[in-house]
Scaffold this motif. Sequence first.
Motif, short mmCIF file in Angstrom:
data_model
loop_
_atom_site.label_atom_id
_atom_site.label_comp_id
_atom_site.label_asym_id
_atom_site.label_seq_id
_atom_site.Cartn_x
_atom_site.Cartn_y
_atom_site.Cartn_z
N LEU A 40 0.83 -1.20 0.00
CA LEU A 40 0.00 0.00 0.00
C LEU A 40 0.87 1.26 0.00
O LEU A 40 0.62 2.20 -0.76
CB LEU A 40 -0.93 0.00 1.21
N SER A 41 1.91 1.27 0.81
CA SER A 41 2.82 2.42 0.86
C SER A 41 3.53 2.63 -0.48
O SER A 41 3.61 3.76 -0.97
CB SER A 41 3.87 2.22 1.96
N LEU A 42 4.05 1.56 -1.04
CA LEU A 42 4.73 1.67 -2.34
C LEU A 42 3.77 2.14 -3.42
O LEU A 42 4.11 2.98 -4.25
CB LEU A 42 5.36 0.34 -2.73
N GLY A 43 2.56 1.58 -3.42
CA GLY A 43 1.57 1.99 -4.41
C GLY A 43 1.23 3.46 -4.30
O GLY A 43 1.10 4.16 -5.31
N LEU A 44 1.10 3.95 -3.07
CA LEU A 44 0.81 5.37 -2.86
C LEU A 44 1.93 6.23 -3.41
O LEU A 44 1.68 7.22 -4.10
CB LEU A 44 0.59 5.65 -1.37
N TRP A 45 3.19 5.86 -3.14
CA TRP A 45 4.32 6.65 -3.64
C TRP A 45 4.38 6.62 -5.17
O TRP A 45 4.67 7.63 -5.80
CB TRP A 45 5.64 6.17 -3.04
N VAL A 46 4.09 5.47 -5.75
CA VAL A 46 4.09 5.39 -7.22
C VAL A 46 3.04 6.33 -7.79
O VAL A 46 3.32 7.08 -8.73
CB VAL A 46 3.85 3.93 -7.69
N VAL A 47 1.85 6.34 -7.22
CA VAL A 47 0.78 7.23 -7.69
C VAL A 47 1.20 8.69 -7.53
O VAL A 47 1.02 9.51 -8.44
CB VAL A 47 -0.54 6.95 -6.95
N LEU A 48 1.80 9.04 -6.40
CA LEU A 48 2.20 10.43 -6.16
C LEU A 48 3.31 10.87 -7.12
O LEU A 48 3.28 11.99 -7.64
CB LEU A 48 2.65 10.61 -4.71
N VAL A 49 4.29 10.00 -7.36
CA VAL A 49 5.41 10.38 -8.22
C VAL A 49 5.00 10.38 -9.69
O VAL A 49 5.24 11.35 -10.41
CB VAL A 49 6.62 9.44 -7.99
N VAL A 50 4.34 9.34 -10.14
CA VAL A 50 3.95 9.26 -11.56
C VAL A 50 2.90 10.31 -11.88
O VAL A 50 2.92 10.91 -12.95
CB VAL A 50 3.44 7.83 -11.90
N ILE A 56 11.18 14.60 -7.66
CA ILE A 56 12.38 13.98 -7.13
C ILE A 56 13.49 15.00 -7.29
O ILE A 56 13.91 15.32 -8.40
CB ILE A 56 12.71 12.67 -7.88
N GLY A 57 13.93 15.56 -6.17
CA GLY A 57 14.95 16.61 -6.21
C GLY A 57 14.48 17.85 -6.93
O GLY A 57 15.29 18.57 -7.51
N GLY A 58 13.18 18.12 -6.93
CA GLY A 58 12.64 19.30 -7.60
C GLY A 58 12.37 19.09 -9.07
O GLY A 58 11.91 19.98 -9.77
N VAL A 59 12.66 17.88 -9.57
CA VAL A 59 12.47 17.58 -10.99
C VAL A 59 11.25 16.67 -11.15
O VAL A 59 11.18 15.61 -10.54
CB VAL A 59 13.72 16.88 -11.57
N PRO A 60 10.28 17.08 -11.98
CA PRO A 60 9.11 16.23 -12.22
C PRO A 60 9.51 14.87 -12.79
O PRO A 60 10.48 14.75 -13.54
CB PRO A 60 8.28 17.02 -13.23
N VAL A 65 12.27 10.71 -16.53
CA VAL A 65 12.13 9.60 -17.47
C VAL A 65 12.67 9.97 -18.84
O VAL A 65 13.42 9.20 -19.44
CB VAL A 65 10.65 9.13 -17.55
N SER A 66 12.31 11.16 -19.34
CA SER A 66 12.80 11.55 -20.67
C SER A 66 14.32 11.71 -20.66
O SER A 66 14.99 11.35 -21.62
CB SER A 66 12.11 12.81 -21.17
N ASP A 70 17.29 9.35 -22.87
CA ASP A 70 18.12 10.03 -23.86
C ASP A 70 19.59 9.67 -23.63
O ASP A 70 20.18 10.05 -22.63
CB ASP A 70 17.92 11.54 -23.76
N ASP A 71 20.17 8.94 -24.58
CA ASP A 71 21.56 8.48 -24.44
C ASP A 71 22.55 9.62 -24.29
O ASP A 71 23.46 9.56 -23.46
CB ASP A 71 21.96 7.61 -25.64
N THR A 72 22.38 10.67 -25.08
CA THR A 72 23.32 11.79 -25.05
C THR A 72 23.31 12.49 -23.70
O THR A 72 24.36 12.73 -23.11
CB THR A 72 22.99 12.80 -26.17
N ALA A 73 22.13 12.81 -23.22
CA ALA A 73 22.00 13.50 -21.93
C ALA A 73 22.52 12.63 -20.79
O ALA A 73 23.26 13.09 -19.92
CB ALA A 73 20.54 13.89 -21.68
N ARG A 74 22.12 11.37 -20.81
CA ARG A 74 22.53 10.45 -19.74
C ARG A 74 24.04 10.27 -19.72
O ARG A 74 24.68 10.35 -18.66
CB ARG A 74 21.81 9.11 -19.93
#
Length: 148
Positions: A40-50, A56-60, A65-66, A70-74
């Motif tokens: 239940l806790s993990l599911g809640l966090w997944v819903v909140l983040v997705v 995460i660190g101020g980044v949506p 994910v994008s 991206d190979d170049t950026a990564r």
Amino acid sequence: MGAFTPQSKQALHKQAKTPGSGSLRSPQQIVVLAGSGILLSLGLWVVLVVGEYVTIGGVPFSVIVSFLQDDTARTAYFEGNSTQVHDRLSEMGVEEQMKGYYRDRIADEVKLDQHIHQVLYDRTGYVGQAYRVNAQGILVLRQPVIRP
């Protein structure tokens, strides 16, 4: 008359041990309850983040994910090439995506731009031409915006 007989004590003790009759739990019940709580806790966090209710660190999450796809950026990020990361993120439109996410929270466009650049600076180390870093590690506009 009000005293318990040995038979009534045994009956009470037996009743307390029957499944579902008291607070005693079997190991299987404990595992099921703990597992359910974790899921239940993990599911809640997944819903909140997705659902981008949290970042995460101020980044949506969608930006993360994008970026990871991206190979170049990564590659530039993990090689520590902050200029290449910044250039690639600009090409990907990350700044505009982040502004879209924060715009309803930060109405002032100058403050919004500074916040986005601060988040990106904190994650990549890149300082844009319009900013300098003060002693506290905070980006400051090189030339303040004069408002009428």
